[in-house]
Design an enzyme around this catalytic site. Sequence first.
Site, mmCIF file in Angstrom:
data_model
loop_
_atom_site.group_PDB
_atom_site.id
_atom_site.type_symbol
_atom_site.label_atom_id
_atom_site.label_comp_id
_atom_site.label_asym_id
_atom_site.label_seq_id
_atom_site.Cartn_x
_atom_site.Cartn_y
_atom_site.Cartn_z
ATOM 1 N N GLU A 1 16.696 -5.952 3.438
ATOM 2 C CA GLU A 1 16.142 -5.183 2.444
ATOM 3 C C GLU A 1 16.760 -3.992 1.670
ATOM 4 O O GLU A 1 16.810 -2.831 2.379
ATOM 5 C CB GLU A 1 14.841 -4.538 3.204
ATOM 6 C CG GLU A 1 13.944 -5.823 3.598
ATOM 7 C CD GLU A 1 13.081 -5.259 4.580
ATOM 8 O OE1 GLU A 1 12.814 -4.042 5.056
ATOM 9 O OE2 GLU A 1 12.218 -6.538 5.167
ATOM 10 N N ARG B 1 1.464 29.235 -28.398
ATOM 11 C CA ARG B 1 1.533 28.142 -29.413
ATOM 12 C C ARG B 1 1.997 26.679 -29.173
ATOM 13 O O ARG B 1 1.305 25.724 -30.013
ATOM 14 C CB ARG B 1 2.714 28.775 -30.287
ATOM 15 C CG ARG B 1 2.787 28.229 -31.827
ATOM 16 C CD ARG B 1 3.712 28.662 -32.551
ATOM 17 N NE ARG B 1 4.876 29.505 -32.061
ATOM 18 C CZ ARG B 1 5.962 29.616 -32.413
ATOM 19 N NH1 ARG B 1 6.702 28.496 -33.170
ATOM 20 N NH2 ARG B 1 6.717 30.450 -32.034
ATOM 21 N N HIS C 1 5.777 -2.568 14.296
ATOM 22 C CA HIS C 1 6.208 -1.770 12.906
ATOM 23 C C HIS C 1 5.342 -0.465 12.909
ATOM 24 O O HIS C 1 5.327 0.229 11.950
ATOM 25 C CB HIS C 1 5.583 -2.671 11.807
ATOM 26 C CG HIS C 1 6.768 -3.797 11.522
ATOM 27 N ND1 HIS C 1 7.161 -4.580 12.503
ATOM 28 C CD2 HIS C 1 7.481 -4.103 10.287
ATOM 29 C CE1 HIS C 1 8.112 -5.609 11.912
ATOM 30 N NE2 HIS C 1 8.280 -5.120 10.578
ATOM 31 N N PHE D 1 5.769 -6.716 -3.202
ATOM 32 C CA PHE D 1 5.496 -5.467 -2.225
ATOM 33 C C PHE D 1 6.287 -4.438 -2.744
ATOM 34 O O PHE D 1 6.042 -3.341 -2.216
ATOM 35 C CB PHE D 1 5.826 -5.913 -0.855
ATOM 36 C CG PHE D 1 7.058 -6.451 -0.800
ATOM 37 C CD1 PHE D 1 8.226 -5.994 -0.978
ATOM 38 C CD2 PHE D 1 7.287 -7.917 -0.362
ATOM 39 C CE1 PHE D 1 9.377 -6.518 -0.736
ATOM 40 C CE2 PHE D 1 8.636 -8.664 -0.383
ATOM 41 C CZ PHE D 1 9.612 -7.759 -0.576
ATOM 42 N N TYR E 1 8.194 -18.273 5.387
ATOM 43 C CA TYR E 1 8.362 -16.807 5.956
ATOM 44 C C TYR E 1 7.046 -16.148 6.479
ATOM 45 O O TYR E 1 6.018 -16.354 5.790
ATOM 46 C CB TYR E 1 9.017 -16.110 4.657
ATOM 47 C CG TYR E 1 9.036 -14.562 5.149
ATOM 48 C CD1 TYR E 1 10.262 -14.181 6.140
ATOM 49 C CD2 TYR E 1 8.404 -13.584 4.865
ATOM 50 C CE1 TYR E 1 10.354 -12.910 6.528
ATOM 51 C CE2 TYR E 1 8.542 -12.357 5.144
ATOM 52 C CZ TYR E 1 9.561 -11.855 6.218
ATOM 53 O OH TYR E 1 9.692 -10.485 6.244
ATOM 54 N N TYR F 1 5.716 30.732 -27.298
ATOM 55 C CA TYR F 1 5.742 29.200 -27.180
ATOM 56 C C TYR F 1 4.723 28.667 -25.884
ATOM 57 O O TYR F 1 3.808 27.864 -26.107
ATOM 58 C CB TYR F 1 6.962 28.646 -26.363
ATOM 59 C CG TYR F 1 8.158 28.598 -27.560
ATOM 60 C CD1 TYR F 1 7.872 28.916 -29.064
ATOM 61 C CD2 TYR F 1 9.345 28.006 -27.264
ATOM 62 C CE1 TYR F 1 8.973 29.157 -29.778
ATOM 63 C CE2 TYR F 1 10.410 27.776 -28.079
ATOM 64 C CZ TYR F 1 10.217 28.433 -29.320
ATOM 65 O OH TYR F 1 11.205 28.083 -30.249
ATOM 66 N N ASN G 1 2.085 -5.989 4.633
ATOM 67 C CA ASN G 1 2.913 -6.129 3.412
ATOM 68 C C ASN G 1 2.229 -5.719 1.992
ATOM 69 O O ASN G 1 1.140 -6.080 1.893
ATOM 70 C CB ASN G 1 3.468 -7.472 3.180
ATOM 71 C CG ASN G 1 4.961 -7.726 3.142
ATOM 72 O OD1 ASN G 1 5.515 -6.866 2.701
ATOM 73 N ND2 ASN G 1 5.213 -8.709 3.755
#
Length: 519
Positions: A412, A283, A84, A328, A54, A280, A196
């Site tokens: 994906e 405290r 990309h 990844f 791949y 609170y 990646n």
Amino acid sequence: MQNFNYGVDQLTVGLCLDIASGRLKGLINGQAAARIDASWREVEKIAHGHVAVYGINTGFGPLCDTRISENDTSLLQSNILKSHSVGIGDPIPQEIAKLMLITKVQALAQGYSGVSRQTLERIIWHIDNNIIPVVPEKGSVGASGDLAPLSHLFLPLIGLGELFVNGLIQPADKVLNDKNLKPLVLGPKEGLALINGTQFILSFAVKAVERLHNALNIADIIGAVSLEGLMGSARPFDARLHAIRPYKGTQHVAERLAAMLQGSAIGSAHADCDRVQDPYSLRCMPQVHGSSRNAWLHLKEMTEIELNSVTDNPIVFDAGDTISGGNFHGQPMAIPLDYATIAAAELGNIADRRCYLMSEGRYGLPKLLTGNAGLNSGLMIPQYTTAALVTENKTLCFPASADSVPTSLGQEDHVSMGSISGRKLNQVIDNLEYIQAIELLYATQALEFRRPLKSTPVIEACFELVRQHVPIIEDDRVFANDINILHRLIKSGQLLTTVNEAAQTHNVNLQDTKDFGIY
């Protein structure tokens, strides 16, 4: 200047930030070089072989079954950077982009990614010369790598994209030409290895670990000043109480508060008062601030694992053994980032409650912390701002990691959205720093009404620093100016430095333990 050996030495948050600031120089030593070269040779063999692997001799994502010819393996790698690069929005801060470069080199230099030394040395050149790629803030789904931001980050390697040079944005090809450098020709797998990975998520996490660390320490300091202004009790910080519920964060906060308050004349003045318990927000500071510290500890631990991990795909082992896996995927970082976002928001939530408490006119303080209420509104409206910021932070607490939108034609089909988690956490910290500035304005004004009694040297050092920049409030003025000044004291680290120096001078132990440090 000391050196850091990429791919060999263990990277911490502090060391990563030191490389980014130029206090530490990162390089590739002989041990890393041998690993990098061996991995590069294995990928070359695969590229010239017949077995489909791949991203080396196949297409990407849903095109993983499409074989690529030996002659096109280099073109495949440059094409992936171009196709990309689809990020949008404003550029991320230059420091974050620089951290992306540093963390990417650390991952690739471990010798499992098949990149060349030439490529890594060019990335290091960008780091060392502070010539930083322009990376848009939006477009990553936080799985299959932070694809879009990493593509923009590495476009300049092939002469495309843009770079920050001395604060100005310039075309990458012009910058390379001015520096007598040629664009790189990427080898098989290099483009894929570059994009990646989780370096966008990780770099936001690195910065958040530093910023939230500062905010946690500031929360304890300002909380102690508020407690003194309200004449609250230090008894809830007794170590015996927290030994029987021994969370690390809770114990650490209790120790810090007790140390800062020990020996206070203000505290001694009401030792025998008839107030049974404080609200609170006073405290329970160890429990609330401490819970946020526990979340920070988890984020730091996950961040430092990620800093020293290999997060691309496929992974190249010895003798050409490759595995297509999921290193990844951003989920291991996304969930702790979302957890830390809630933790940061809660620091602001309890700080807002203390601001409200100081404005109510209780415990001997005048209403709205002004002696002339009516003609003057005093500190009525700054708490509106904290209320707005607290609510804005709550809306940012929805966990991005709880969502997933399938991508890449279903290949994906589960993604982390961790890139959004990292960005949101830093937005919450932005708001938190302003909330803390407003609490500091309230707390120091409250302390004025306890004079002539004094607090401890550490708290008085904090008070004096504030008064050097922001005078006592006697009449109404533009309080936004005061808030912005105090915000700068907090964000720059000056307030924390002043308090730590006073603590050291007076032998008050406020130092980080190993757990709570960033190195």
